[in-house]
Each structure stands twice: as C-alpha cells, then as structure tokens.
Write an enzyme that holds these catalytic residues in place. Structure first.
Site, PDB file in Angstrom:
ATOM      1  N   TYR A  98       0.908  -1.143   0.106  1.00 42.51           N
ATOM      2  CA  TYR A  98      -0.088   0.085   0.077  1.00 42.51           C
ATOM      3  C   TYR A  98       0.970   1.331   0.030  1.00 42.51           C
ATOM      4  CZ  TYR A  98      -4.293  -2.730   0.730  1.00 42.51           C
ATOM      5  OH  TYR A  98      -5.185  -3.509   0.701  1.00 42.51           O
ATOM      6  N   GLU A 140      -8.066  -7.269   5.400  1.00 40.22           N
ATOM      7  CA  GLU A 140      -7.394  -8.416   4.827  1.00 40.22           C
ATOM      8  C   GLU A 140      -6.624  -9.084   5.939  1.00 40.22           C
ATOM      9  OE1 GLU A 140      -5.029  -6.185   1.978  1.00 40.22           O
ATOM     10  OE2 GLU A 140      -6.890  -5.500   1.236  1.00 40.22           O
TER      11      GLU A 140
END
Length: 401
Positions: A98, A140
C-alpha cells in the site's frame, strides 16, 4: 472518519480528480511497473493491464470510496471494501505494498493535475487514500487470520486428480492437497487464485470459482479458455492450463476467498448465470445438495448453445436431487437440443418472485446489469441481489443503489 476540512476539499475537487482518474491510473501503473517490474510477477494480471480493466477498476473504487465518504463521513462503504479485501487476500497483497501504491499514485496525480494539486488538496486526498488503505489492511488481516494462513506465504501446492473436458472451451480440474495438511475451509460461492508460471518465467494469477462441494476433501475448479479479442489478448492463465495441465500435475492455489457466498437461510433462492458464470452457482447447488436443503431453488442460465453450456449434467443431477428445485435455460443457438429450453436471450417476464427471494448473479457485466434491471422492475429489492465478477470489478465504476 473524514475530517471536515478534508471533506470540503474533496467535495470541491472530486469532479476534477474523478474526471482525470483514468489518465491518473494509466500513468500510475505505467511508472510503477517501469520502476518495479517485479510487481508483474504473480501480483498484477497482464491481461487486465492490457485491456485497461485493472486501471478502470482502481479508478472506479477510488471514486466510489470518496463519494461514499462525502455522503456520510462517519460511515465506511463496507460492501465495497469487502469485495476488494477478498480479492487482495486471494492475491497475497501485503501491507507494505500500500505504501508503494501510494507513492506512485500520488506522483501520477501531481503530474496529471499539475498546479491544481496544492498542499491542501494533496493532504485531503492523502487522507482519503489512507482511510481506504487502512480499512482494507485491517479487513485483509482478519481474512488471513480466519483462513489460518500467513500472508507472506499464501500459496499451497495441489495435485490434479482428474482433468475433465466439459465443452470444447471448458475444462475442470479436480484437486487434492499435495501435502498432508487439512483442506482449508470454504464457503459456497468462493473462489481460489491459481498461480501459474508462464513460458517467459513470469508468474500470472487468475481467480476461479470453486465448482465443487466446498465441504469436500477435494476441490474442483472449472476453467474457460479465453480467446483473444480485438481489444484484449488471450487469457494467459486459462490457455496455459488448457494446454499443459494433466492429471498428476501440480497447481499452486490460494486459500478460498470471496464475499459473494451462499447464506444458510430458508428464503427462496434464485441463481442466475450466463456462460462460465455457472461455476459458482454449481458450487452453491453442490452445497445445497450435500446439506439436504429444502428451500425453494430456481436456476436460470443463458448460453450460446447446449453444447457450450459447461457443467450442464451436474446442474441436471443437482436440481434433480433437491426437493424444491427447478431449472430453465436460454440458448441463442440450437435450443431444441435441450428439452424445454428457450430460444434467444434470457427474459424474466412471467417469473413469479416473492419479495424475500435471495438472488445471486454471475456473468458478463452487460448481462448482469440487464437482468438486475428486470429483477428490480419485478419488485425484488436491490439489497437482495448479489453478484460475482470474474476479474476486476468494473461495476464499481458505475455504482448503483
């Protein structure tokens, strides 16, 4: 969740940013892959990049997330986030990636919008990004924990027990773990990622629905060979599997993921599919049959012809084993070869549905949009209609109630 100052800036700049998102994401992917080509090895699908599908899906999800925050700054769009989180978990996306995406995405925003990206604008959109990223990272992590897998090592080897030719373009692979560890839990409707080394040495990943009973000790995936089109290359993974994989070979799979799963309820159930979209529906039917379900089930499917209808014998077998199930089929060609089938495109006129019917859709986006419109016109609440998309979820770019 979104601060008032940032909300005001995002609201004022969303038209400009939204209008440029396709160009922004094109530049983002181009620069990121040029500088970090290793990301194309096993994480990003080259076919989706070539067709622009991944770019449009990313742009749609960012726009949808920003719009949801503006509509209600205190509420996250959890349905949107869940869909993305399951895809990421199945691909082995890690938290540090990310940060990489943030670097290249915001560099692309600055390049495309230029002086319009003031420090205040950059800070506001930075807040949007990290709100979305933080929520996805948390989801997640929970998915990895529930699946009992280490996100740094998400892959497992499976042995092909049987290869079965379903149609000229569809093949099923029956799989069992290559090791002695237990089979991971799965829910009807979920998918697994299949990771394949291509002839040039690069790994490519594709998701395939589980088309067998999810509680079984074996797993079945059913793969349609994707031909090349004018605007997209052939499906690399599907064609490689068709050409090279036989019984006795091994495949690399992820744990099962996916948020479009069959709920254990007594409501009437409507399963609607087209083409290879029948695969999650067959997985659901297998679960219903294995658990002795008695709920009313209607199976509707559209295809080019009976010869192209994958898993048709399985559907007949499963519908026949359920006490309150029935099936109807539509074929564009040679419908007379399947007794009772309709000729032409699927038409839901005359279909009597109760307001509490649970509907699951899977097929091409134009098909699902057309069927969804018919269902809503028939009185089915939008919240009762769930859909599965193979590949990047381009429906996000056209969000609906």
């Amino acid at each position: 969740m979104l601060s008032p100052d940032s909300a005001a800036v995002v609201r004022a700049t969303l038209p400009a940013v939204g209008g440029a998102l396709d160009e922004i994401t094109a530049r983002f992917y181009g620069t990121m892959f040029a500088e970090q080509p290793e990301l194309l090895d096993g994480l990003f699908n080259r076919g989706n990049q070539a067709s622009g599908g991944q770019r449009r899906a990313l742009a749609g999800s960012i726009a949808a997330f920003a719009q949801a925050l503006l509509a209600d700054p205190e509420t996250r769009p959890d349905a949107l986030l869940s869909r993305i989180a399951h895809k990421h978990a199945a691909l082995g996306v890690t938290e540090d990636q990310y940060t990489i995406v943030h670097k290249y995405l915001f560099h692309a925003i600055a390049e495309v919008l230029g002086e319009a990206v003031t420090p205040q604008v950059a800070a506001a959109w930075d807040e949007v990004y990290w709100l979305m990223a933080g929520a996805l990272i948390a989801q997640e992590a929970r998915l990895h924990q529930e699946a009992q897998i280490d996100p740094r090592h998400p892959w497992r080897r499976w042995t092909v027990v049987e290869r079965r030719e379903e149609t000229p373009d569809v093949v099923s692979f029956l799989l069992r773990p290559a090791d002695e560890d237990p089979v991971p839990p799965a829910r009807a409707g979920q998918y697994v990622s299949v990771r394949v080394r291509m002839p040039d040495g690069i790994h490519q990943v594709r998701q395939y629905s589980l088309s067998g009973a999810p509680g079984d000790q074996l797993r079945r995936v059913t793969v349609k060979r994707v031909a090349s089109l004018s605007d997209a290359p052939e499906g690399e993974v599907s064609n490689q599997l068709h050409r090279t994989v036989e019984a006795g070979d091994e495949l690399t799979l992820s744990a099962p993921f996916g948020d479009v799963v069959l709920d254990d309820a007594d409501n009437p159930l409507l399963l609607i599919s087209a083409g290879i979209g029948c695969t999650p529906m067959v997985g659901m039917l297998e679960h219903l049959a294995a658990t002795g379900a008695t709920r009313p089930v209607t199976v509707l499917h559209a295809d080019r012809s009976p010869a192209d209808h994958a898993l048709l014998p399985d559907i007949h077998r499963l519908v026949g084993s359920l006490p309150a199930a029935r099936a109807e089929f539509w074929y564009e060609q040679n419908a007379a070869a399947e007794p009772g089938a309709h000729s032409g495109l699927m038409d839901l006129k005359g279909l009597n549905l109760s307001a509490d019917t649970d509907v699951y859709l899977c097929g091409s986006l134009p098909f699902m949009r057309a069927v969804r419109a018919q269902l809503i016109q028939s009185g089915v609440p939008a919240r009762h209609i769930r859909y599965e998309v193979f590949g990047p979820d381009l429906w996000l770019a056209h969000t609906e109630a």
